[in-house]
Design an enzyme around this catalytic site. Structure first.
Site, PDB file in Angstrom:
ATOM      1  N   HIS A 267       0.903  -1.335  -0.032  1.00  0.00           N
ATOM      2  CA  HIS A 267       0.153  -0.183  -0.006  1.00  0.00           C
ATOM      3  C   HIS A 267       0.831   1.251   0.099  1.00  0.00           C
ATOM      4  CE1 HIS A 267      -3.356   2.247   0.323  1.00  0.00           C
ATOM      5  NE2 HIS A 267      -3.866   2.148   1.868  1.00  0.00           N
ATOM      6  N   HIS A 306      -2.733  -2.028  -9.592  1.00  0.00           N
ATOM      7  CA  HIS A 306      -3.664  -1.488  -8.675  1.00  0.00           C
ATOM      8  C   HIS A 306      -5.066  -2.282  -8.783  1.00  0.00           C
ATOM      9  CE1 HIS A 306      -6.040   1.704  -6.888  1.00  0.00           C
ATOM     10  NE2 HIS A 306      -4.821   2.241  -6.223  1.00  0.00           N
ATOM     11  N   ASP A 362       2.776   5.628  -6.526  1.00  0.00           N
ATOM     12  CA  ASP A 362       3.940   5.452  -6.069  1.00  0.00           C
ATOM     13  C   ASP A 362       5.166   5.491  -7.050  1.00  0.00           C
ATOM     14  OD1 ASP A 362       2.757   5.486  -3.226  1.00  0.00           O
ATOM     15  OD2 ASP A 362       2.162   3.401  -3.660  1.00  0.00           O
TER      16      ASP A 362
HETATM   17  N1  ACO Z   1       4.341  -6.676 -10.301  1.00  0.00           N
HETATM   18  C1  ACO Z   1       4.301  -7.875 -11.142  1.00  0.00           C
HETATM   19  N2  ACO Z   1       3.233  -8.529 -11.306  1.00  0.00           N
HETATM   20  C2  ACO Z   1       1.926  -8.061 -10.744  1.00  0.00           C
HETATM   21  C3  ACO Z   1       2.204  -6.790 -10.233  1.00  0.00           C
HETATM   22  C4  ACO Z   1       3.221  -5.929  -9.993  1.00  0.00           C
HETATM   23  N3  ACO Z   1       3.622  -5.028  -9.449  1.00  0.00           N
HETATM   24  N4  ACO Z   1       0.756  -6.280  -9.618  1.00  0.00           N
HETATM   25  C5  ACO Z   1       0.127  -7.368  -9.862  1.00  0.00           C
HETATM   26  N5  ACO Z   1       0.791  -8.364 -10.708  1.00  0.00           N
HETATM   27  C6  ACO Z   1       0.146  -9.703 -11.214  1.00  0.00           C
HETATM   28  C7  ACO Z   1       0.016 -10.597 -10.273  1.00  0.00           C
HETATM   29  O1  ACO Z   1       0.864 -11.471  -9.833  1.00  0.00           O
HETATM   30  C8  ACO Z   1      -0.945 -11.410 -10.846  1.00  0.00           C
HETATM   31  O2  ACO Z   1      -0.701 -12.256 -11.836  1.00  0.00           O
HETATM   32  P1  ACO Z   1      -1.485 -13.665 -11.980  1.00  0.00           P
HETATM   33  O3  ACO Z   1      -2.651 -13.509 -12.935  1.00  0.00           O
HETATM   34  O4  ACO Z   1      -0.299 -14.505 -13.169  1.00  0.00           O
HETATM   35  O5  ACO Z   1      -1.470 -14.208 -10.943  1.00  0.00           O
HETATM   36  C9  ACO Z   1      -1.849 -10.385 -11.717  1.00  0.00           C
HETATM   37  O6  ACO Z   1      -0.856  -9.298 -11.960  1.00  0.00           O
HETATM   38  C10 ACO Z   1      -3.237  -9.697 -10.889  1.00  0.00           C
HETATM   39  O7  ACO Z   1      -2.696  -9.205  -9.979  1.00  0.00           O
HETATM   40  P2  ACO Z   1      -3.479  -9.148  -8.313  1.00  0.00           P
HETATM   41  O8  ACO Z   1      -2.608  -9.713  -7.169  1.00  0.00           O
HETATM   42  O9  ACO Z   1      -4.590  -9.996  -8.560  1.00  0.00           O
HETATM   43  O10 ACO Z   1      -3.998  -7.650  -8.182  1.00  0.00           O
HETATM   44  P3  ACO Z   1      -4.534  -7.049  -6.943  1.00  0.00           P
HETATM   45  O11 ACO Z   1      -5.456  -6.156  -7.503  1.00  0.00           O
HETATM   46  O12 ACO Z   1      -4.698  -7.943  -6.064  1.00  0.00           O
HETATM   47  O13 ACO Z   1      -3.109  -6.181  -6.368  1.00  0.00           O
HETATM   48  C11 ACO Z   1      -1.538  -4.376  -6.007  1.00  0.00           C
HETATM   49  C12 ACO Z   1      -2.884  -4.920  -6.462  1.00  0.00           C
HETATM   50  C13 ACO Z   1      -1.558  -4.937  -4.543  1.00  0.00           C
HETATM   51  C14 ACO Z   1      -1.483  -2.984  -5.979  1.00  0.00           C
HETATM   52  C15 ACO Z   1      -0.496  -5.135  -6.768  1.00  0.00           C
HETATM   53  O14 ACO Z   1      -0.892  -4.823  -8.294  1.00  0.00           O
HETATM   54  C16 ACO Z   1       0.622  -4.899  -6.202  1.00  0.00           C
HETATM   55  O15 ACO Z   1       1.286  -5.575  -5.450  1.00  0.00           O
HETATM   56  N6  ACO Z   1       1.643  -3.867  -6.875  1.00  0.00           N
HETATM   57  C17 ACO Z   1       2.909  -3.618  -6.477  1.00  0.00           C
HETATM   58  C18 ACO Z   1       2.829  -2.921  -5.004  1.00  0.00           C
HETATM   59  C19 ACO Z   1       2.195  -1.558  -5.291  1.00  0.00           C
HETATM   60  O16 ACO Z   1       2.923  -0.641  -6.245  1.00  0.00           O
HETATM   61  N7  ACO Z   1       1.413  -1.042  -4.414  1.00  0.00           N
HETATM   62  C20 ACO Z   1       0.674   0.355  -4.524  1.00  0.00           C
HETATM   63  C21 ACO Z   1      -0.648   0.357  -4.724  1.00  0.00           C
HETATM   64  S1  ACO Z   1      -1.272   1.966  -4.988  1.00  0.00           S
HETATM   65  C22 ACO Z   1      -1.375   2.364  -3.253  1.00  0.00           C
HETATM   66  O17 ACO Z   1      -1.726   1.678  -2.478  1.00  0.00           O
HETATM   67  C23 ACO Z   1      -1.542   3.698  -2.757  1.00  0.00           C
END
Ligand code: ACO
Length: 428
Positions: A267, A306, A362
């Site tokens: 987050h 996201h 971010d």
């Molecule tokens: N890098 C690589 N792969 C990713 C990323 C990433 N940053 N984000 C999502 N994916 C992939 C997942 O592994 C998943 O792949 P799969 O279908 O092969 O299993 C797919 O994309 C879907 O991702 P989910 O985990 O279902 O997405 P979710 O909505 O649960 O998570 C989140 C969202 C937590 C923001 C995620 O994208 C992430 O961890 N990003 C990196 C951390 C980040 O930048 N957080 C800040 C968010 S903005 C904020 O909170 C202010």
């Protein structure tokens, strides 16, 4: 039929009519679906609340597919371009763009609540020299609850408003104290003649000068950054604010819990993680290899993806532009080249295209903070200052919403059925 859902329970052939209001069904309407009179009734199962609305809100609108973000109906691009953070705070809290005299009164109130009790300095001193600033910030916010016992009167609108003003006013002071502590520097008291963001810069960076004059570009940059971070509807930390607040505890305690949720690397901690990632990649030439690791799930591309946006996060677009303005003052951040290359390659790769992964808020903010000489651990604290008003606006909306009660989700119990206790001697 109108707006409704006709549901047939294939276990017994019974049919139910479930109303659809505001594009949703009421989960409680499912409880009438039973196979026998002593059946508890049907529930919906939604780990991580991916498709469950927990409240009705009039504050922030997001269209994740289109990449749209609006506060109280106003596009984020217009707000970031045209207003100060305090003006935005009032908009979020009160619902309308404030008239000038109302804004002046609000700004005056916030300005005159920026000081904290002297004892705050003492417990800040109690932290180790290498304490994480977010840990200090969260603890200090929670501690404010003990200074304002009246805050427990959450049913009193006047009392609530006083705490809201206090929190918006004092979080920059607490954040700056946490920063100065980690640097071994004396704490700087607030300067009431400066703007909200100018005062924050002074409390962080003032050294021996008798009068600190904030750089206008950096002062404005913080207005924009705080506006962009001010609210984002029911994200993890805001839901925490509402959930903890639903027990009717005081807002300092709820806000400390919300800040705790923000601290996590998925987050608000992601802005720091982006910097660690860029530093680890080290050189532009290493980007393709890093992307390969992301695609094979050996690494995460922090600052990408996201839960709601399946398009470019509109805040990232504004921050990317802002970065160039800030770098004119601070000098270029050499990690920008790596970030731009990461974005360029990622946006062309099938892995990211298929999953609709784009830069989020971010991805570029950390580069700005680093260029301004903030240590990486401090980035989530900067996020928390801006988000404070969003947490408070959402808390106020929750407290005054007649449909809200103490938050208490259900579970699907999949554990053992009843069994008899056995003493040690009888266990295998
Ligand atoms: N890098 C690589 N792969 C990713 C990323 C990433 N940053 N984000 C999502 N994916 C992939 C997942 O592994 C998943 O792949 P799969 O279908 O092969 O299993 C797919 O994309 C879907 O991702 P989910 O985990 O279902 O997405 P979710 O909505 O649960 O998570 C989140 C969202 C937590 C923001 C995620 O994208 C992430 O961890 N990003 C990196 C951390 C980040 O930048 N957080 C800040 C968010 S903005 C904020 O909170 C202010």
């Amino acid at each position: 039929m109108g707006d409704s859902l006709t549901v047939t329970d294939n276990r017994n052939g019974k049919t139910y009519e479930i109303p659809i209001r505001d594009g949703a069904i009421n989960a409680f309407d499912l409880r009438q679906i039973k196979t026998s009179p002593d059946d508890f009734g049907l529930m919906s199962y939604d780990p991580a609340y991916k498709n469950t609305a927990s409240c009705k809100s009039r504050i922030t609108y997001i269209d994740g597919d289109q990449g749209i973000l609006r506060y109280r109906g106003y596009p984020i691009e217009q707000l970031a371009e045209s207003m100060t953070y305090l003006e935005c705070a009032q908009l979020l809290l009160e619902g309308e763009l404030p008239a000038k005299d109302s804004y002046d009164k609000f700004a005056h109130e916030v300005t005159y609540h920026t000081f904290v009790h002297e004892n705050v300095k003492r417990f800040m001193h109690g932290f180790r020299y290498d304490a994480h600033p977010m840990s200090m910030f969260i603890s200090a916010v929670a501690a404010l609850s003990s200074f304002y016992p009246e805050a427990a009167e959450v049913g009193d609108a006047e009392v609530r408003r006083r705490q809201i003003i206090r929190l918006i006013a004092k979080v920059p002071t607490l954040a700056a104290f946490a920063y100065r502590h980690t640097q071994g520097l004396p704490y700087v008291y607030p300067s009431n003649e400066l703007s909200y963001t100018g005062n924050f810069l002074a409390m962080v960076f003032k050294m021996s000068e008798s009068r600190y004059v904030p750089n206008p570009t950096l002062e404005r940059a913080f207005d924009v950054l705080f506006i962009l971070h001010a609210d984002h509807e029911q994200n993890c930390s805001t839901s925490t604010m509402r959930q903890v607040g639903s027990s009717r505890v005081d807002p300092y305690t709820s806000l400390a819990a919300a800040a705790g949720a923000l601290y996590g690397p998925l987050h608000g901690g992601a802005n720091a993680e982006v910097l660690y990632m860029l530093e680890k990649i080290g050189r532009k030439e290493n980007v393709p290899d890093f992307i390969r690791k992301v695609k094979s799930k050996e690494a995460m591309l922090m600052g990408f993806g996201h839960r709601v946006y399946r398009n470019y996060d509109p805040r990232a677009r504004i921050i990317k532009k802002l970065a160039h303005e800030v770098f004119q003052v601070t000098g270029m951040n050499p990690l920008l080249d790596i970030a731009l290359e990461l974005e360029r390659i990622a946006l062309e790769e099938d892995y990211f295209v298929q999953r609709k992964l784009y830069p989020n808020v971010d991805f570029y903010s950390g580069l700005i903070y680093q260029a301004m000489r903030f240590p990486t651990e401090f980035f989530p604290v900067l996020f928390a200052i801006g988000r404070t008003v969003g947490w408070l606006a959402q808390w106020e909306e929750m407290v005054t919403d007649d449909e809200q009660k103490i938050a208490r989700p259900r579970q699907l119990y999949l554990g053992h059925d009843v069994r008899d206790f056995k003493p040690f001697a009888q266990r295998g």
